[in-house]
Design a protein around this motif. Sequence first.
Motif, PDB file in Angstrom:
ATOM      1  N   LEU A   1      -4.370   3.343   2.512  1.00  0.00           N
ATOM      2  CA  LEU A   1      -4.298   2.326   3.742  1.00  0.00           C
ATOM      3  C   LEU A   1      -2.791   2.301   4.030  1.00  0.00           C
ATOM      4  O   LEU A   1      -2.038   1.833   2.859  1.00  0.00           O
ATOM      5  N   THR A   2      -2.085   2.117   5.080  1.00  0.00           N
ATOM      6  CA  THR A   2      -0.717   1.539   5.189  1.00  0.00           C
ATOM      7  C   THR A   2      -1.069   0.115   5.532  1.00  0.00           C
ATOM      8  O   THR A   2      -2.014  -0.286   5.564  1.00  0.00           O
ATOM      9  N   LYS A   3       0.194  -0.191   5.903  1.00  0.00           N
ATOM     10  CA  LYS A   3       0.231  -1.773   6.118  1.00  0.00           C
ATOM     11  C   LYS A   3      -0.513  -2.245   7.348  1.00  0.00           C
ATOM     12  O   LYS A   3      -1.222  -3.325   7.478  1.00  0.00           O
ATOM     13  N   ALA A   4      -0.487  -1.374   8.299  1.00  0.00           N
ATOM     14  CA  ALA A   4      -1.216  -1.550   9.451  1.00  0.00           C
ATOM     15  C   ALA A   4      -2.756  -1.472   9.446  1.00  0.00           C
ATOM     16  O   ALA A   4      -3.636  -2.061  10.220  1.00  0.00           O
ATOM     17  N   GLU A   5      -3.156  -0.704   8.603  1.00  0.00           N
ATOM     18  CA  GLU A   5      -4.753  -0.316   8.336  1.00  0.00           C
ATOM     19  C   GLU A   5      -5.420  -1.290   7.308  1.00  0.00           C
ATOM     20  O   GLU A   5      -6.678  -1.387   7.319  1.00  0.00           O
ATOM     21  N   VAL A   6      -4.568  -1.925   6.481  1.00  0.00           N
ATOM     22  CA  VAL A   6      -5.007  -3.101   5.462  1.00  0.00           C
ATOM     23  C   VAL A   6      -5.630  -4.208   6.230  1.00  0.00           C
ATOM     24  O   VAL A   6      -4.970  -4.696   7.182  1.00  0.00           O
TER      25      VAL A   6
ATOM     26  N   ARG B   1      12.289 -14.411   3.017  1.00  0.00           N
ATOM     27  CA  ARG B   1      11.409 -14.500   4.478  1.00  0.00           C
ATOM     28  C   ARG B   1      10.281 -13.238   4.170  1.00  0.00           C
ATOM     29  O   ARG B   1      10.240 -12.254   3.518  1.00  0.00           O
ATOM     30  N   ALA B   2       9.155 -13.659   4.716  1.00  0.00           N
ATOM     31  CA  ALA B   2       7.802 -12.694   4.689  1.00  0.00           C
ATOM     32  C   ALA B   2       6.880 -12.726   6.088  1.00  0.00           C
ATOM     33  O   ALA B   2       7.019 -14.109   6.603  1.00  0.00           O
ATOM     34  N   GLY B   3       6.825 -11.727   6.694  1.00  0.00           N
ATOM     35  CA  GLY B   3       6.220 -11.668   7.866  1.00  0.00           C
ATOM     36  C   GLY B   3       4.450 -11.477   7.856  1.00  0.00           C
ATOM     37  O   GLY B   3       3.745 -11.912   8.657  1.00  0.00           O
ATOM     38  N   SER B   4       4.311 -10.762   6.511  1.00  0.00           N
ATOM     39  CA  SER B   4       2.703 -10.543   6.479  1.00  0.00           C
ATOM     40  C   SER B   4       2.382 -10.475   5.063  1.00  0.00           C
ATOM     41  O   SER B   4       3.437 -10.026   4.027  1.00  0.00           O
ATOM     42  N   THR B   5       1.422 -10.828   4.484  1.00  0.00           N
ATOM     43  CA  THR B   5       0.727 -10.669   3.247  1.00  0.00           C
ATOM     44  C   THR B   5       0.245  -9.229   2.823  1.00  0.00           C
ATOM     45  O   THR B   5       0.064  -9.028   1.955  1.00  0.00           O
ATOM     46  N   ARG B   6       0.327  -8.428   3.812  1.00  0.00           N
ATOM     47  CA  ARG B   6      -0.091  -6.972   3.583  1.00  0.00           C
ATOM     48  C   ARG B   6       1.277  -6.079   3.589  1.00  0.00           C
ATOM     49  O   ARG B   6       0.892  -4.915   3.579  1.00  0.00           O
ATOM     50  N   SER B   7       2.369  -6.793   3.384  1.00  0.00           N
ATOM     51  CA  SER B   7       3.538  -5.790   3.461  1.00  0.00           C
ATOM     52  C   SER B   7       3.401  -5.108   1.908  1.00  0.00           C
ATOM     53  O   SER B   7       2.730  -5.330   1.062  1.00  0.00           O
ATOM     54  N   PRO B   8       3.991  -3.834   2.029  1.00  0.00           N
ATOM     55  CA  PRO B   8       3.965  -3.181   0.875  1.00  0.00           C
ATOM     56  C   PRO B   8       4.460  -3.560  -0.756  1.00  0.00           C
ATOM     57  O   PRO B   8       3.967  -3.386  -1.513  1.00  0.00           O
ATOM     58  N   ILE B   9       5.125  -4.845  -0.470  1.00  0.00           N
ATOM     59  CA  ILE B   9       5.664  -5.210  -1.646  1.00  0.00           C
ATOM     60  C   ILE B   9       4.753  -6.534  -2.221  1.00  0.00           C
ATOM     61  O   ILE B   9       5.038  -6.940  -3.239  1.00  0.00           O
ATOM     62  N   TRP B  10       3.803  -6.817  -1.556  1.00  0.00           N
ATOM     63  CA  TRP B  10       2.969  -7.900  -1.694  1.00  0.00           C
ATOM     64  C   TRP B  10       1.683  -7.150  -2.334  1.00  0.00           C
ATOM     65  O   TRP B  10       1.023  -6.215  -2.101  1.00  0.00           O
ATOM     66  N   VAL B  11       0.927  -7.751  -3.524  1.00  0.00           N
ATOM     67  CA  VAL B  11      -0.288  -7.485  -3.986  1.00  0.00           C
ATOM     68  C   VAL B  11      -1.478  -7.713  -3.194  1.00  0.00           C
ATOM     69  O   VAL B  11      -1.532  -8.540  -2.336  1.00  0.00           O
TER      70      VAL B  11
ATOM     71  N   GLY C   1      -1.283  -5.602  -0.416  1.00  0.00           N
ATOM     72  CA  GLY C   1      -0.746  -5.013   0.639  1.00  0.00           C
ATOM     73  C   GLY C   1      -0.882  -3.390   0.732  1.00  0.00           C
ATOM     74  O   GLY C   1      -1.517  -2.903  -0.058  1.00  0.00           O
ATOM     75  N   GLY C   2      -0.582  -2.916   1.742  1.00  0.00           N
ATOM     76  CA  GLY C   2      -0.686  -1.366   2.152  1.00  0.00           C
ATOM     77  C   GLY C   2       0.422  -0.541   1.363  1.00  0.00           C
ATOM     78  O   GLY C   2       1.465  -1.141   0.934  1.00  0.00           O
ATOM     79  N   ARG C   3       0.201   0.757   1.413  1.00  0.00           N
ATOM     80  CA  ARG C   3       1.252   1.667   0.815  1.00  0.00           C
ATOM     81  C   ARG C   3       2.279   1.920   1.950  1.00  0.00           C
ATOM     82  O   ARG C   3       1.955   1.851   3.070  1.00  0.00           O
ATOM     83  N   ALA C   4       3.680   1.991   1.404  1.00  0.00           N
ATOM     84  CA  ALA C   4       4.626   2.240   2.431  1.00  0.00           C
ATOM     85  C   ALA C   4       4.266   3.854   2.985  1.00  0.00           C
ATOM     86  O   ALA C   4       4.762   3.874   4.220  1.00  0.00           O
TER      87      ALA C   4
END
Length: 144
Positions: A47-52, A69-79, A81-84
């Motif tokens: 899953l990508t960031k958009a699909e999580v 700064r953080a815009g979403s908890t589903r960013s790839p650097i967050w636990v 989150g989706g794959r980059a």
Amino acid sequence: MKLKVANGGAELAVSDAIFGKEFNEALVHQVITAYRNAGRSGTKAQLTKAEVRGGGRKPRPQKGGGTSRAGSTRSPIWVGGGRAFAAKPRDFAQNVNRKMYRGALQSLLSELVRQDRLVVTDAFTVNSSVTTRRSWRTSSESID
């Protein structure tokens, strides 16, 4: 060129055009790799960031928190989150031209003849198959 028949004293005359080629390792490698790649299923999916699921709101304020700064908890650097660069299902099949395939086969046969690893036989007989024997055995036994 003549090949010896394994279960007889005769010789079999074969074409030098097929059994006299030099070994082309690169061509054989390419054909075998294409054959093996065609057998790959290619069903891996991530899953990508958009699909999580989730991550619709901003996790904290943009300023004043003392953290990045953080815009979403589903960013790839967050636990969680989706794959980059997420893997998606794909086809690994490669095209092999007819001349390339035939050339690789001729090259392999020629190399087997040079190494005396090609066995030629005039007849190949099987007395009875294992399946036939097993089915005969089970049908003759009574279930009573």
